[in-house]
Design an enzyme around this catalytic site. Structure first.
Site, mmCIF file in Angstrom:
data_model
loop_
_atom_site.group_PDB
_atom_site.id
_atom_site.type_symbol
_atom_site.label_atom_id
_atom_site.label_comp_id
_atom_site.label_asym_id
_atom_site.label_seq_id
_atom_site.Cartn_x
_atom_site.Cartn_y
_atom_site.Cartn_z
ATOM 1 N N CYS A 2 34.269 36.314 41.236
ATOM 2 C CA CYS A 2 34.639 34.971 40.819
ATOM 3 C C CYS A 2 35.818 35.086 39.868
ATOM 4 C CB CYS A 2 33.463 34.277 40.122
ATOM 5 S SG CYS A 2 31.987 34.107 41.151
ATOM 6 N N LEU A 50 32.969 32.468 43.915
ATOM 7 C CA LEU A 50 32.696 33.091 45.201
ATOM 8 C C LEU A 50 31.180 33.214 45.291
ATOM 9 C CD1 LEU A 50 33.842 34.547 47.763
ATOM 10 C CD2 LEU A 50 33.515 36.687 46.512
ATOM 11 N N ASN A 74 31.555 36.280 36.039
ATOM 12 C CA ASN A 74 32.115 36.904 37.231
ATOM 13 C C ASN A 74 31.326 38.177 37.464
ATOM 14 O OD1 ASN A 74 33.724 38.113 39.220
ATOM 15 N ND2 ASN A 74 35.063 39.024 37.694
ATOM 16 N N GLY A 75 30.583 38.256 38.568
ATOM 17 C CA GLY A 75 29.874 39.497 38.851
ATOM 18 C C GLY A 75 28.512 39.299 39.467
ATOM 19 N N THR A 314 50.016 55.493 42.020
ATOM 20 C CA THR A 314 48.893 55.806 42.918
ATOM 21 C C THR A 314 48.037 54.577 43.198
ATOM 22 O OG1 THR A 314 47.165 57.423 43.361
ATOM 23 C CG2 THR A 314 47.213 56.504 41.145
ATOM 24 N N ARG A 317 49.969 52.601 45.881
ATOM 25 C CA ARG A 317 49.887 53.305 47.163
ATOM 26 C C ARG A 317 48.550 53.046 47.842
ATOM 27 N NH1 ARG A 317 51.874 59.479 45.707
ATOM 28 N NH2 ARG A 317 54.142 59.125 45.650
#
Length: 541
Positions: A2, A50, A74-75, A314, A317
């Site tokens: 979220c 979400l 959120n979680g 990184t 990538r």
């Protein structure tokens, strides 16, 4: 995942509300299912949802029965059912949301509330009776979370899931430290997470218990199958994601889908997609392989940096194929995936660990990497998936699994001629000496050499990034970095190119939240696994 945006003690909160809603909208990709907000006194909480658990009744911010406590989370709280049983019958729950337990724990536990939670989370809670805001982040920082301040509103403090909510109003921003809680009454941020392994100088001496490692990881995967929506597993074909997929595939509690779906991405014919297809066939998952082209990857870079809010080489990538894959996953109607982040930090799986000078040094680097996951792999996994409204769960970073695996004598983890990297994890799931046991994975996957995700998607991916950066950045630019970069100067044209794209999208106050990922014990600064001499497909030296 979220999205949260909140401000405590804004001097004119009602006038600020329209702007606050616009700032919250900047993270709507994290929570496309619903938006909510509340104002109490001079504090505002906003939430972009979400829905994974309690999808019919869990809209946020959540409000206490007496209308005095407000919560935006959120979680996922994996032990919420246990906590609900402990809180009943004194407490009446109004929703099926796993997050509601936080609302009811706070009155009795205050800033100790996050100690009771088992999950990945960041939350902001406002207690209107005491005009008090507390904010906390999960122990490892699996969920992204930031805190900010503005010289224009000196009494106010801001919180958000992503930088893009804060930088328009804040001139000072920090990455909220994992395992910590902020209390507006004291204006202090203190650590609540106190595991036995925290001090890197306390080198453990316990012998490895292979069965305990296996059973603890299995429990970790099982608890993360809590969902009321379709979900799947990210499957690169490497050891870590393959183990998670294997455990999930054989768990009888799989819900929402009659079969487990697995997802992989790479250039056509890449090492990872070949291995992932083999694992999927072995496990019997419904497998989805997606190929991307080099041009599609290059075209996505600017958007990837916007969502990552990082210029680390990184991370970018590896995030680009994960970002592209997440879009495909969302298009299939899947909202949650299991992922294999964390194993390399815990067990010393990166190939540069072969150069560790001692077991003490090896262990110290394990701890350093785990503590910095919120700035690297957790950031990548969280933001690459959340960009498309998908949630990534990471079983290796379970609190109990960390207790078990980080308390093993690091001598057991050392990479030698006889022992491949992550030997003890591989051995824990090797059933070859038990003829009655069903194998978790094919031997060639269980003992496959570590392949960093950005390499495994196809060696041409990093090659094209380097080649393109060579064209985009001149030698003169490399010799004259921007003065505002200070000491944080890119050491390659690729890094310079990414930093410029970051600067075009984010102001200077965002840069201090970025950490660059570099290997230890080597003069090579390229973070690719192929830069290490023991890689079977190493760069030409």
């Amino acid at each position: 995942m979220c999205g949260i945006f909140a401000c405590h003690k804004h001097p004119d909160v009602h006038k600020f509300k329209p702007q606050a809603l616009q700032l919250a909208k900047a993270v709507r990709h994290r929570g496309p299912d619903w938006s909510g907000n509340i104002i109490s006194n001079n504090t505002i909480l906003t939430h972009e949802r979400l829905s994974i658990v309690g999808i019919d009744s869990g809209a946020q911010p959540l409000v206490s029965d007496d209308g005095t406590i407000f919560l935006a989370v959120n979680g996922e709280i994996y032990n919420h059912r246990i906590l609900r049983k402990q809180l009943k019958p004194e407490v009446t729950f109004r929703t099926h949301s796993d997050c509601e337990v936080i609302l009811h724990l706070y009155p009795n536990h205050g800033i100790n509330t996050p100690k009771l939670l088992d999950g990945m989370f960041s939350f902001v809670l406002y207690d209107s009776k005491n005009d008090r805001t507390i904010a906390a982040r999960d122990p490892i920082g699996i969920t992204s979370f930031y805190q900010g301040w503005s010289s224009k509103t000196p009494g106010a403090v801001y919180f958000a899931s992503e930088l893009k909510c804060l930088h328009p109003v804040c001139d000072k921003i920090v990455s909220f430290p994992p395992g910590h809680i902020y209390d507006s009454l004291t204006k202090k941020t203190t650590r609540y997470f106190e595991p036995s392994w925290w001090d890197p100088k306390m080198v453990p001496f316990h012998p490895v218990d292979y069965k305990l490692i296996r059973t603890t990881l299995e429990k970790s995967v099982r608890k993360r199958l809590m969902a009321e929506v379709p979900y799947g597993v990210l499957l690169s074909g490497g050891l870590d994601s393959s183990l998670i997929a294997s455990i999930a595939a054989h768990d009888s509690t799989v819900t929402a889908l009659p079969e487990l779906h697995s997802f992989s991405i790479g250039l056509s014919g890449s090492p990872d997609t070949i291995a992932a297809k083999r694992v999927a066939k072995f496990l019997g998952t419904v497998h989805h392989e997606f190929n991307f082209t080099l041009q599609e990857g290059l075209d996505a870079l600017r958007d990837v940096i916007y969502h990552l809010e990082s210029y680390d080489v990184t991370t970018i990538r590896a995030s680009t194929p994960m970002y592209l894959l997440s879009r495909k996953i969302k298009a299939l109607g899947v909202k949650m995936v299991l992922s294999g982040e964390g194993s390399d930090e815990i067990f010393g799986g990166y190939l540069y660990f072969v150069n560790a000078p001692s077991k003490d040094g090896f262990h110290a680097e394990n701890i350093r990497r785990v503590k910095n996951l919120h700035l690297s792999d957790c950031l990548r996994a969280n933001k690459s998936t959340a960009a498309w409204g998908v949630e990534a769960r990471v079983p290796f970073l379970d609190k109990q699994f960390l207790e078990v695996s980080l308390n093993v004598d690091p001598a057991e983890k050392l990479i030698t001629k006889e022992r491949i990297e992550k030997f003890i994890l591989r051995k824990a799931f090797d059933t070859s000496d038990d003829p009655d046991a069903k194998p978790y994975l094919p031997d060639d996957i269980l003992w496959r050499q570590k392949e960093q995700f950005s390499d495994g998607v196809g060696y041409g991916w990093i090659d094209i990034l380097k080649d393109t950066a060579e064209k985009m950045v001149s030698d003169e630019q490399m010799k004259s970095p921007k003065p505002e970069w200070g000491a944080d100067v890119p050491d390659s044209k690729e890094g310079y190119w990414y930093r410029c794209m970051f600067d075009e999208q984010f102001p200077a106050q965002c840069a201090p939240t970025v950490m660059r990922w570099t290997p230890m014990w080597t003069k090579v600064t390229d973070p690719s696994g192929r830069a290490i001499s023991i890689h079977v497909a190493k760069y030409d030296q």
